[in-house]
Design a protein around this motif. Structure first.
Motif, PDB file in Angstrom:
ATOM      1  N   GLY A 113       0.795  -1.219   0.000  1.00 37.60           N
ATOM      2  CA  GLY A 113       0.000   0.000   0.000  1.00 37.60           C
ATOM      3  C   GLY A 113       0.827   1.268   0.000  1.00 37.60           C
ATOM      4  O   GLY A 113       0.297   2.351   0.218  1.00 37.60           O
ATOM      5  N   TRP A 114       2.111   1.141  -0.223  1.00 33.99           N
ATOM      6  CA  TRP A 114       2.978   2.315  -0.285  1.00 33.99           C
ATOM      7  C   TRP A 114       3.112   2.711  -1.736  1.00 33.99           C
ATOM      8  O   TRP A 114       3.553   1.939  -2.565  1.00 33.99           O
ATOM      9  CB  TRP A 114       4.354   2.027   0.272  1.00 33.99           C
ATOM     10  N   SER A 115       2.740   3.934  -2.038  1.00 30.97           N
ATOM     11  CA  SER A 115       2.896   4.412  -3.411  1.00 30.97           C
ATOM     12  C   SER A 115       3.258   5.885  -3.378  1.00 30.97           C
ATOM     13  O   SER A 115       3.174   6.539  -2.349  1.00 30.97           O
ATOM     14  CB  SER A 115       1.608   4.203  -4.207  1.00 30.97           C
ATOM     15  N   SER A 116       3.620   6.406  -4.534  1.00 27.26           N
ATOM     16  CA  SER A 116       3.997   7.815  -4.598  1.00 27.26           C
ATOM     17  C   SER A 116       2.796   8.703  -4.325  1.00 27.26           C
ATOM     18  O   SER A 116       2.952   9.859  -3.965  1.00 27.26           O
ATOM     19  CB  SER A 116       4.596   8.130  -5.961  1.00 27.26           C
ATOM     20  N   VAL A 117       1.587   8.175  -4.473  1.00 26.07           N
ATOM     21  CA  VAL A 117       0.392   8.950  -4.151  1.00 26.07           C
ATOM     22  C   VAL A 117       0.301   9.126  -2.645  1.00 26.07           C
ATOM     23  O   VAL A 117      -0.012  10.194  -2.143  1.00 26.07           O
ATOM     24  CB  VAL A 117      -0.872   8.248  -4.690  1.00 26.07           C
TER      25      VAL A 117
END
Length: 165
Positions: A102-106
């Protein structure tokens, strides 16, 4: 209450599943090979697969995360030895791992300029500071620890008591 009664797969189901897992034929091709309907082929495959619920999903998720960590460790070690291709593979594995977690640039976005620039005062704070400069003189500066100018405890008590009247 279970939605579905789980049946043990037969030897025929296992043969259908093995042929399907091999990936050489479509469901329609398997139906022709085993002389049955496409629906029956799908049901045979389903009987060989584990039940689809949150427990089995969590187990599968944990296994996939562990696989990514294992293969990532291998390619990380090779990348640290100087293999550019391994560094690229590790970067892709890390992207997949982060996406699964669930880690993203968003979610994690940092504007370097905004992080370095001091936060500007709001319009309300600017007006309040102007009022205090008129009241306490042009040398008055707002303090980070308190929003009001430093005053003695006795004077603050008189101000508070005067407000209560």
């Amino acid at each position: 209450m279970p939605d579905m009664i789980e049946q043990a797969p037969s030897e025929r189901d296992e043969a259908i599943y093995s042929a399907w897992e091999g990936g050489k034929k479509t469901l329609r091709g398997l139906a022709r090979q085993f002389e049955t309907s496409v629906t029956e082929i799908g049901m045979a495959i389903d009987r060989c697969l584990p039940v689809f619920n949150s427990t089995t999903q969590m187990r599968a998720y944990k296994r996939e995360i562990q696989k990514l960590e294992d293969v990532g460790g291998y390619y990380y070690a090779k990348a640290m030895e100087g293999e550019i291709e391994s560094a690229h593979v590790y970067a892709r594995i890390n992207e997949r791992y982060c996406a699964m977690q669930g880690w993203s640039s968003v979610n994690i976005r940092l504007d370097p300029y905004a992080a370095q620039v001091k936060e500007e005062s709001s319009q309300h704070e600017k007006i309040r500071d102007a009022i205090f400069r008129v009241k306490y003189g042009p040398q008055w500066q707002p303090s980070d620890s308190q929003s009001f100018p430093a005053q003695s405890g006795a004077r603050m008590a008189r101000i508070i008591d005067a407000d209560r009247i």
